[in-house]
Structures are given as structure tokens and as C-alpha cells.
Design a protein around this motif. Structure first.
Motif, short mmCIF file in Angstrom:
data_model
loop_
_atom_site.label_atom_id
_atom_site.label_comp_id
_atom_site.label_asym_id
_atom_site.label_seq_id
_atom_site.Cartn_x
_atom_site.Cartn_y
_atom_site.Cartn_z
N SER B 220 26.80 70.76 81.04
CA SER B 220 25.83 69.68 81.17
C SER B 220 25.89 68.74 79.96
CB SER B 220 24.43 70.31 81.29
OG SER B 220 23.45 69.33 81.40
N PRO B 221 26.88 67.84 79.94
CA PRO B 221 27.06 66.98 78.77
C PRO B 221 25.84 66.09 78.51
CG PRO B 221 28.41 66.22 80.62
CD PRO B 221 27.84 67.55 81.02
N CYS B 222 25.60 65.85 77.24
CA CYS B 222 24.43 65.07 76.86
C CYS B 222 24.84 63.64 76.55
CB CYS B 222 23.79 65.70 75.63
SG CYS B 222 22.50 64.68 74.89
N PRO B 223 24.39 62.69 77.36
CA PRO B 223 24.81 61.30 77.15
C PRO B 223 24.44 60.78 75.76
CG PRO B 223 23.06 61.44 78.80
CD PRO B 223 23.51 62.83 78.52
N VAL B 224 23.32 61.25 75.23
CA VAL B 224 22.85 60.74 73.94
C VAL B 224 23.64 61.38 72.79
CG1 VAL B 224 20.86 60.46 72.44
CG2 VAL B 224 20.57 60.36 74.93
N GLY B 225 23.61 62.73 72.76
CA GLY B 225 24.22 63.45 71.65
C GLY B 225 25.74 63.33 71.62
N TRP B 226 26.32 63.27 72.80
CA TRP B 226 27.78 63.19 72.85
C TRP B 226 28.26 61.74 72.80
CZ3 TRP B 226 30.40 67.21 76.59
CH2 TRP B 226 29.80 68.47 76.41
N ARG B 227 27.30 60.87 72.87
CA ARG B 227 27.57 59.42 72.89
C ARG B 227 28.53 59.05 74.03
NH1 ARG B 227 28.83 58.57 66.80
NH2 ARG B 227 29.45 60.75 67.02
N ILE B 228 27.95 59.23 75.22
CA ILE B 228 28.67 58.90 76.46
C ILE B 228 27.89 57.78 77.12
CG2 ILE B 228 29.49 59.81 78.68
CD1 ILE B 228 28.97 62.64 77.57
N ASP B 229 28.56 56.86 77.70
CA ASP B 229 27.88 55.86 78.53
C ASP B 229 27.20 56.62 79.67
OD1 ASP B 229 28.60 52.62 79.56
OD2 ASP B 229 27.52 54.04 80.82
N SER B 230 25.91 56.37 79.87
CA SER B 230 25.17 57.21 80.81
C SER B 230 25.76 57.20 82.22
CB SER B 230 23.69 56.83 80.84
OG SER B 230 23.54 55.52 81.30
N SER B 231 26.43 56.13 82.59
CA SER B 231 27.01 56.08 83.94
C SER B 231 28.23 56.98 84.08
CB SER B 231 27.40 54.64 84.28
OG SER B 231 28.50 54.25 83.47
N LYS B 232 28.78 57.41 82.95
CA LYS B 232 30.03 58.19 82.98
C LYS B 232 29.81 59.70 82.92
CE LYS B 232 32.77 54.50 82.27
NZ LYS B 232 33.36 53.85 83.46
N VAL B 233 28.59 60.13 82.96
CA VAL B 233 28.30 61.54 82.72
C VAL B 233 28.93 62.46 83.77
CG1 VAL B 233 26.45 63.23 82.65
CG2 VAL B 233 26.26 61.16 81.31
N ILE B 234 28.83 62.05 85.03
CA ILE B 234 29.41 62.88 86.09
C ILE B 234 30.94 62.89 85.94
CG2 ILE B 234 29.64 63.21 88.60
CD1 ILE B 234 26.76 63.59 87.71
N GLU B 235 31.45 61.75 85.51
CA GLU B 235 32.88 61.64 85.30
C GLU B 235 33.31 62.59 84.18
OE1 GLU B 235 33.97 57.49 85.25
OE2 GLU B 235 35.87 57.98 84.26
N VAL B 236 32.50 62.70 83.14
CA VAL B 236 32.81 63.61 82.04
C VAL B 236 32.87 65.05 82.57
CG1 VAL B 236 31.90 64.63 79.91
CG2 VAL B 236 31.91 62.15 80.20
N CYS B 237 31.92 65.39 83.42
CA CYS B 237 31.92 66.73 84.01
C CYS B 237 33.22 66.96 84.78
CB CYS B 237 30.74 66.91 84.96
SG CYS B 237 29.13 66.81 84.17
#
Lengths: 182, 308, 97, 399
Positions: B220-237
Motif C-alpha cells: 500500500s504505497p503512500c503517495p505523500v511519504g513516497w512522493r508519488i503523484d496521487s494519480s499514479k498510486v495504482i500504477e505503482v502497485c
């Protein structure tokens, strides 16, 4: 009130002996209190256990400083410098030893009883657990309670074959103890 | 006009219950944990009860005074007590014949660090409940500090990058593998990019939790802490799965099985480039991370092969 | 002067009760951009709704529409849409926003 | 007037008594982790379970913190629960202790008092209990084996009363009472059922039920937090009278009275008072009797309830006395007095300028002996005559 101090080593059943003794006195209508004093429970480490008996309820919760009777389960503990400290006049000394009783080890002693409890235990029980044998010896030497009272409470603590062997061990302690009166 | 199939996505069919949470709750935009939290009761159904801890989930799982953000029963706990509280609940409900699906909902900090002892204890005793750990690889609620689930090289506020510091110097604790060694009745890794896989595992978890201990480890990547664009979170998974950074597998009674096979895993850069927590890594740092990923995957494969 | 405090909890201890008070935040106001759907491109696959973290996509029968009361504007729906039917448009472009 | 039938009398240890006490109350869930000198309770309860004597859920937890969490949760779900610990075990529960009282879970726990601070003393002392005094629990101290059994039964009656709903810690001196074998009357379980039956007639307490939209442990925000704390302290206040009431009911039913919050021994006409707690009070009675024979008008107050502190009963019992000696089996970091003495000092205004002498004794298995208590009586007696006295005395340091 009578106060009994038992000296043994972890694993020899000093604590249990003190408790059995208390139970036996309850059979005779006495009030009892019995507790050991040790830190970590370790086989071989010296252990001291206390039993108090009285006609009225026992309130004291201290260790026993002025015993009426000392029971030594391990003869190796005879060298304890404090073994007889605080002994009351006319008190009783019960010793597990294959040898004769030492010549009046303390001035305050009136009765001494010696029995080869280890020898008997190894023979009857098959292991070096001399505690019940010494209880029999205690009953014979002190006459403070009947052997039957001891035999009656052993089933609360033991069962089966081990119980039978311990009953026999206690009886032999009662019969075979060598009592000296000073 | 594009032709529409008008066919409902089959994932919707797994839902046996309506949304249990309020429409608006205080979770960050794009947080996959919110998705996990909302989907879990939809799949597990009515008699689920949460045991939650301080962490990202807590402000929503626990109420405020008399008010609540959701309609489920829950018991709040400090970090150290979650699996033990779940034990108390499931034992008591079992005793009185009350149907219940007890779910611990905790982060990786609780699961891998401060709350590990009771988790291990409950697993060993095969307590009948589900332990769900959402893994955002650090203490995100308190501001992105490292946990033992933080992977090597990651920049956090307690493993910062500086003149000397290069991010976290130790590898991540291999929590799923540690839990596998407890031989739980059922365990699985899952993530929200692979929804059907995740939901099927939830269903199985419910069923298996009637028999013994169940552990779910959810990426469950954290968009804030990992500094991910919030729209890309599912993509990160998704990329985490495709790079083998987070392989998807399950195990029944200690026998692991890979549920999503990745034929040609991508290099780790395809995953790390989506976030800035690894942006300081040079070639050697990436190589070290790749090595960790490969080693962990090899170990998993070995066990999978040995089990079959 | 003693101001008598009205009990918040009916019970001795602190329990929350969703039936009595369901909390809800105006997360719609968090949004800096909103999802805008090109219906022509949408094939109603439902992935936007499934991946939506706040689960706030309403099923409109042939397409999905974000509930703007709760949509936080994360953009996942736009990113995950296989047909690129959703675009995130800055809130400033909407008069009601 | 006793309505219970005679129970079976057995010579058992304080620990075994604790297990019997729990067994008689039919707990739904038991969780325990072994620690010297309490381990025998965990063992005995496990044996009860193995022998089918109890049908409780028995959780062999991996640590004390889990033990408290297990029983807390089962209690919140509506069950009757039991656990037991000692020393560092109690300390290891500390976060869960706060939750348990904060959640108002009626958990009953036995604590075999043992030393705690840094120096690893595997020996008796009340320091563990003292370090948990602000955890919001009711804390009761017992004197002998029978009282352990009786107090556990009374503890359920207290904890589960809807007016109270607080966790109760039943304390007894480790090593002294934990291993002390005494004759104990073990009541018939049906009689205990009958005694505790009124609890079932109360309206059901709040319970955590799956499928019901209720949550326990909500964030207490501002006034919510204040209100919960306020109610907690109000309940603590109610505990005092409730302890007295339950003691009376228990005595009427089983035939044994303990005095409730405090027990007074020969205090009526006493000029000076000794305050003690736990196993030392038994020894103290012997000393009081002996000193009375020497003409010293001394009485004993046995402190049974430590949290909440029985201020009103103490004021009543101590009014007009000329000097007070307090024997503490623990210390109070930050104050030179022992903890019980320190608490008593709060009552100075009500008690007047009476000398209060603090004695520290019985730490780390050291005996609180008959001569020790005799010395306390003599010194307090001198202080009552207006002679100068020492504020605080560490008896073993001055022997």
C-alpha cells in the motif's frame, strides 16, 4: 505454637515436605502455615521451608527465626554456619544421614532423630527423594502427630504407584529412625 | 462513438455488502489504504469487526466521541495490543456461538516492529482471525519515519539523504516470509492494482479464519511519504508486481503458491522512477535494491518449488 | 459558578455509535482538479469506480460519474481508465468550484 | 446467618488459592503468562482446563501485555475474564492497563507483589503495584490465603457492578503469600454462583457485538475525554462504599468479614495506630497484642483498599489518635516517605498536627519481623508523648 524449619536443596522436596507436614497437622485439627523462601527455582540450590502449627489461627507471616524443630534433608547442609541459629531450648533435630547422629550438635537440642532417608528412598521409590521418609521419622521422633495423619494426606499430593512407594517410604522412616534423647 | 459492452465488471460481483464508510473521510487523496479499507467490509460482509491501531487508518477506523466514520463494530487498540485483542474477541465470540470475522487492521510499523510479538504469538496459537497489514513501508502517519518494512536505500525522515546518508542502510524485513514460517492456516500478499486477486484472497481469508490464523500482507504505497503523484498510486502497485518488488502469492498451511505469475519481470527502475523516495539512488544503489528484490524472489521461488 | 456539562456519552465509558452520529467530511473541498468524462470514449468497464479510493463513483447505467461532494481529485480514475476517457481539469475552470 | 454451605477445606498455597478463586467465578476467558512468583496460578488454571474442571477459553499468551489485551477485549465483548501477573509482568502490561481502565472493562486480575525497579530482585515487595497506582484500577491488598480467595469473588462483584465497571487488581505479597500453604475453605461453586447472581439481574452493560455499529475506544475529543475521565473518577469514589457493602454481603453469606476498605484491630481505645498492609498485618496483630500487654494502647489499621484511597474511613478511624506509624513495603521515588504514608499525609488537615512516622521495611524479601514492628510501636509511642522523632526510617538500613 510450634515452628519447624526444613533445610534442603532444590529438587529434594523440602517445600513439598513442609506443605505435607502442614496438611497432616490439619488432619489433627491444628491451624497451619507453611512457606518456603527462595528466589529462582533451581535444582540443587539451598532451600529453606517453614511450617508453623498452632491450636489457634496463625497470624505471623515472617520467616522462622526461633524454630522448635529443624529437619535437614541434605546432610551436606550440616556445615551451614547458621543451621542452628535461634534454636529454642528443648528442640528437635531430624537428620537424613546414613551415619550416626553427631554428638549433641547444639546445646538447645533435646531430641535427635537420624534416618538414612536417601537410602530408603532409593530402595523404595527408586529415586533420591527422601522427603516423605523424613516426615515419618519426624512423627516418630517428635510424637507431635500420628503417622496415620501423614499417610492420610499424601494422596493429596501424589498418586498411583509413586504414592504407594512414598507411603511405604514414610512408614519405614517412622520405623527405622534412630532417636536419641539428650 | 465507441461501442460499449454494458457488461458490469465481474469484480463488482464479489461485493456482498454496501459501502460501510462515510463518503468523506480523512485519508489522503490517492491513498490505496483507503481503497483496502473500503473494499474489505464490502467483501467480508456484515459480521466483521475491526481491531485498529494508531496509524494512518486510526483517524477513520476509530470514532470521535459518539460519532463514527463507518458502520462497523470496532475495538480501538494501542500498537502493541492488536492481535491479542483480536484473540480475546474471537475466543469469546467462539465461546458464545456468535458469528464474527475479526480483522486486525494495522500498518507495517505495527506488524513488523512494535506489535510483532503478539502477532507472532497469535499466529503460533493459530488464533481464528484475520491479521491484515497494509504495508506502506514506514511510519507514514507520524511523518514518514523508517520502519523495519522500509526497503534499503529508501529516503525517510529518519533515514535521510545527506552528505553521508544514503537513505536506509538495511534491507527490509521479509515479513511475508517470516509469517509463512509460522505456517498460518492461510496467508497471502496482495495489492489493489490486482483487485480480483486481492478480493479472492479476502474471501478465502474469511473462510480460513474459521479454522485458524490468517495473515494478509497488502502492499500500500503512500503517495505523500513516497512522493508519488496521487494519480499514479495504482500504477505503482502494478509496477511493484511487474518488477517482482512485491510478488503476489498465497500459502495454505505453509505451502506457498504464486498467484500472479510475472513472465518477464521488469528492472526495478520501472518501479522506482515513479516515486521520489528512491530518486537519489545512483547505479550502485539501484543495483543493491535490485539484488534485494532478486534474492527475495529467488527464495520465494525455491519455497514454491519445494512445496509442490 | 459551575456550568453543568451535558453528557456526550450515555454510557460510563466512551463508545461511538454510527447509528446516532455518522461523521462525514466535506472532502470534495480538498480537490484541486476534478475528473471530467468524455462519454464517447467510455465503455463502462467500471475500473474507474473500482480503483477509486473513496469509492465515490456513481453508476449512471452507462457510465460512471464522480460524486463531487467526496471526490478528492486524486486522479486515479483518469490514470487507470484504459480508454483515457477521463481528464483531470483544474477546479478554477469551473464557476461552481 | 450464613447461608452458604460449608466448603471443602484444603491446605493450598496463595497462588493455588488464586486459581481456585478464579475457577469458582466461572470466567469465560482466562489469559496468563508465567512469572515468578505467580506461575503456579497459570499452571493451576491450565490444569483445571486440562482436567475439565473449567470450560473457560484459556489463552496461553506469549507475554503479559498480550494477557491483558486478551482479557480486555473479551471483557469489552461481554465476557467475564481473569488474568494474573507479578512485577515486570505488570509493568509490561502498562499500556494495556490504562486501556482497560479507560475502556471501563471489569477485568479481575491477581497480582503477586514483587519488586520491580532496575535491580532485578526476584523477591517480595509492593513496588509493582505502586508503579501502577495511577493506571485507573481499583487496587486491593490481601493478608492471607483465604482472603485471596474471598477477595477474588468480591472483586467480580465490585468490578461488574454497573455503578462501578472498573478493573480490579487483587494484590498479595509474592513469596510470602504466593507460596504460603494454609488451610483454605473452597466454597461450593453453586454458592458462589448464587452470591454473584445479582450481577446478572442488572441491565446488561455495553458490549461489543459484530454487526452492530458501535465502537469501543473512540477518540475522546475535548469534552468527550474530560467527561470520560470525570466519570471514571466518580466511579472510583463510588468504589469505596461499594467495597464496604460487598464486604458485608459477603460476610453475611459466607461467614467471613474483612472490614471493607480498611480493617481495624484494637483501634477503639487506642492512642497510637500502626498502618500496614498485606501479609505484614498478620505479624503486626501479634505485636499489637504483646504491646497491649505491656500497657501500650496501640491499634492496627490494615489498609485493604489502596486505590481508591480510603480517606474517609481513615479519617474516622484516626481522629483523635496521638501518633501514627505507617509501614510501607515499597518506596515512592520523589518523596522520602513510603507511598501509603505519603497518601496519608494528604489528610493532615483532617487529622491535625499528629506525628506521622514513615517506615520502609520488607523490601526484596526482607522480613517485616516481630522485633521490627515492635520497634515501630515503641517509637510511635514515644512520638505520641511529644518526644522528637525521625520522619522516615528505613528499618533494615538501621539494624
Amino acid at each position: 505454637m510450634k515452628e519447624i524449619r526444613i533445610h534442603g536443596r532444590g529438587g529434594q522436596g523440602a517445600v513439598l515436605a513442609a506443605r505435607m507436614l502442614a496438611s497432616a497437622f490439619v488432619q489433627e485439627g491444628k491451624s497451619v502455615a507453611s512457606f518456603p523462601m527462595y528466589g529462582f527455582e533451581r535444582r540443587g540450590a539451598p532451600v529453606v521451608a517453614f511450617t508453623r502449627i498452632d491450636d489457634k489461627p496463625i497470624r505471623e507471616k515472617t520467616q522462622i527465626y526461633n524454630p522448635d524443630c529443624i529437619i535437614v534433608i541434605d546432610p551436606g547442609l550440616l556445615s551451614l554456619p547458621t543451621l542452628f541459629t535461634g534454636l529454642k531450648p528443648e528442640s528437635v533435630f531430624i537428620l537424613n544421614s546414613p551415619k550416626k547422629l553427631p554428638e549433641k550438635p547444639n546445646d538447645n537440642l533435646k531430641i535427635g532423630g537420624v534416618v538414612d532417608a536417601t537410602g530408603i528412598a532409593v530402595e523404595v521409590i527408586g529415586r533420591d527423594i527422601p522427603n516423605t521418609c523424613l516426615l515419618g521419622a519426624f512423627a516418630a521422633a517428635t510424637s507431635w502427630l500420628k503417622l496415620e495423619s501423614i499417610l492420610k494426606v499424601l494422596p493429596d499430593y501424589l498418586s498411583g504407584d509413586i504414592l504407594q512407594r512414598n507411603l511405604k517410604s514414610a512408614e519405614r522412616g517412622y520405623k527405622e529412625v534412630e532417636v536419641t534423647k539428650w | 462513438m465507441v461501442e460499449t459492452t454494458k457488461k458490469r465488471n465481474r469484480v463488482f460481483n464479489y461485493f456482498c455488502q454496501d459501502e460501510q464508510f462515510a463518503g468523506g473521510v480523512a485519508w489522503c487523496a490517492g491513498c490505496p489504504m483507503e481503497l483496502i479499507a473500503r473494499l474489505t467490509p464490502k467483501v467480508l460482509g456484515k459480521n466483521m469487526i475491526f481491531v485498529g491501531t494508531p496509524g494512518c487508518a486510526a483517524p477513520v477506523l476509530h470514532g470521535q466521541n459518539i460519532g463514527a466514520w463507518h458502520r462497523m463494530a470496532y475495538l480501538a487498540s494501542v500498537m502493541t495490543g492488536v492481535p491479542s485483542k483480536a484473540t480475546g474477541l474471537s475466543r469469546y465470540y467462539n465461546r458464545i456461538g456468535q458469528d464474527a470475522t475479526v480483522v486486525c487492521f494495522t500498518g507495517d510499523g505495527c506488524a513488523t516492529d512494535v506489535g510483532f510479538q503478539p502477532l507472532s504469538g497469535a499466529a503460533e496459537r493459530q488464533e481464528k482471525f484475520i491479521y491484515l497489514a497494509y504495508d506502506n513501508e514506514g511510519y507514514m502517519n507520524t511523518g514518514n519515519q523508517r520502519s523495519s518494512a522500509t526497503q534499503i536505500g529508501a529516503a525517510t525522515t529518519t533515514t535521510p539523504v545527506g552528505k553521508i546518508g544514503k537513505g536506509k542502510s538495511n534491507a527490509q524485513k521479509n515479513m511475508p516470509m517470516i509469517m509463512l514460517m509460522h505456517k498460518p492456516t492461510y496467508m497471502a500478499t496482495a495489492t489493489v492494482s490486482h483487485l480480483e486477486d486481492f478480493i479472492k484472497k479476502l474471501q478465502k481469508a474469511k473462510e480460513k479464519s474459521k479454522e485458524g490464523f490468517v495473515y494478509l500482507h497488502l502492499f500500500s504505497p503512500c503517495p505523500v511519504g513516497w512522493r508519488i503523484d496521487s494519480s499514479k498510486v495504482i500504477e505503482v502497485c502494478r509496477e511493484a508486481v511487474r518488477t517482482n518488488y512485491f510478488p503476489l502469492w498465497e500459502a495454505e498451511n505453509g505451502k506457498p503458491r504464486i498467484t500472479v505469475n510475472v513472465a518477464n519481470p521488469k528492472p526495478i527502475l520501472e518501479f522506482t522512477k515513479l516515486m521520489r523516495k528512491y530518486s537519489h539512488l545512483k547505479e550502485d544503489g539501484l543495483a543493491e535494491l535490485q539484488k534485494q528484490v532478486d534474492e527475495r524472489y529467488a527464495l520465494l521461488k525455491t519455497l514454491v518449488n519445494a512445496g509442490t | 459558578m459551575v456550568i453543568k456539562h451535558k453528557n456526550i456519552f450515555k454510557t460510563q465509558s466512551a463508545w461511538s455509535n454510527a447509528d446516532e452520529k455518522m461523521l462525514c467530511l466535506d472532502t470534495g473541498s480538498w480537490r484541486t482538479s476534478r475528473p471530467v468524462l468524455d462519454k464517447d470514449k467510455c465503455n463502462y468497464c467500471g475500473l474507474c469506480a473500482l480503483f477509486c479510493p473513496p469509492q465515490c463513483m456513481n453508476d449512471m447505467g452507462d457510465h460512471y460519474e464522480a460524486n463531487l461532494d467526496f471526490c478528492k481529485g486524486c486522479g486515479i480514475c483518469a490514470n487507470e481508465c484504459p480508454r483515457k476517457a477521463i481528464t483531470m481539469v483544474p477546479e478554477g475552470e469551473f464557476t461552481d468550484g | 446467618m450464613v447461608s452458604a454451605q460449608k466448603g471443602q477445606v484444603r491446605v493450598i498455597t496463595g497462588n493455588a488459592t488464586g486459581a481456585y478463586g478464579a475457577m469458582l467465578c466461572r470466567p469465560d476467558v482466562i489469559a496468563a503468562y508465567p512469572i515468578t512468583p505467580q506461575s503456579e496460578i497459570a499452571e493451576q488454571l491450565a490444569q483445571f482446563k486440562a482436567d475439565g474442571v473449567i470450560d473457560s477459553e484459556f489463552v496461553e499468551v506469549e507475554g503479559e501485555n498480550s494477557a491483558m489485551n486478551v482479557v480486555l477485549a473479551a471483557s469489552v465483548a461481554g465476557g467475564r475474564v481473569f488474568t494474573a501477573t507479578s512485577s515486570y509482568g505488570l509493568v509490561f502490561m502498562y499500556d494495556a492497563l490504562q486501556e482497560t481502565s479507560g475502556f471501563r472493562a471489569p477485568v479481575v486480575m491477581v497480582n503477586a507483589n514483587r519488586e520491580t525497579p532496575g535491580i532485578h530482585a526476584v523477591s517480595s515487595g509492593q513496588q509493582d503495584m505502586i508503579s501502577a497506582r495511577d493506571a485507573g484500577w481499583v487496587q486491593i491488598i490481601t493478608e492471607n490465603d483465604q482472603e485471596i480467595l474471598d477477595q477474588i469473588i468480591m472483586a467480580y462483584m465490585l468490578a461488574e457492578d454497573n455503578d462501578i465497571l472498573l478493573p480490579v487488581m487483587v494484590n498479595y505479597d509474592g513469596f510470602y503469600l504466593s507460596y504460603l500453604a494454609e488451610a483454605v475453605e473452597i466454597y461450593q461453586i453453586e454458592d458462589v454462583d448464587k452470591f454473584l447472581a445479582p450481577l446478572k439481574k442488572q441491565s446488561p452493560r455495553q458490549k461489543l457485538v459484530p454487526g452492530v455499529s458501535q465502537g469501543c475506544g473512540t477518540h475522546g475529543m475535548e469534552m468527550g475525554y474530560v467527561e470520560a475521565r470525570y466519570k471514571h473518577t466518580q466511579a472510583m469514589e463510588r468504589v469505596k462504599n461499594k467495597v464496604d457493602e460487598i464486604d458485608k454481603k459477603f460476610g453475611d453469606y459466607f461467614g467471613r468479614y474483612y472490614g471493607g476498605q480498611i480493617e481495624e484491630y484494637r483501634t477503639d481505645d487506642a492512642d497510637i495506630i500502626i498502618i500496614a498492609s498485606g501479609s505484614a498485618t498478620g505479624t503486626a496483630r501479634t505485636v499489637i497484642d504483646a504491646k497491649r500487654e505491656q500497657g501500650i494502647k496501640v491499634g492496627l489499621i490494615k489498609l485493604r483498599l489502596f486505590r481508591p484511597f480510603p480517606a474517609e474511613r481513615l479519617i474516622q478511624a484516626l481522629k483523635g489518635k496521638k501518633a501514627i506509624g505507617v509501614i510501607d513495603r515499597s518506596i515512592c521515588f520523589g518523596w522520602k516517605y513510603g507511598p501509603i504514608c505519603m497518601e496519608l499525609k494528604v489528610l493532615t488537615q483532617e487529622l491535625g498536627s499528629v506525628p506521622i512516622l514513615s517506615y520502609i521495611d520488607g523490601l526484596a524479601n526482607l522480613d517485616i519481623t516481630i522485633p521490627h514492628i515492635g520497634r515501630v510501636v515503641d517509637e510511635v509511642n514515644e512520638a505520641a508523648k511529644g518526644k522528637p522523632y525521625q520522619d522516615v526510617t528505613w528499618i533494615p538500613m538501621e539494624e
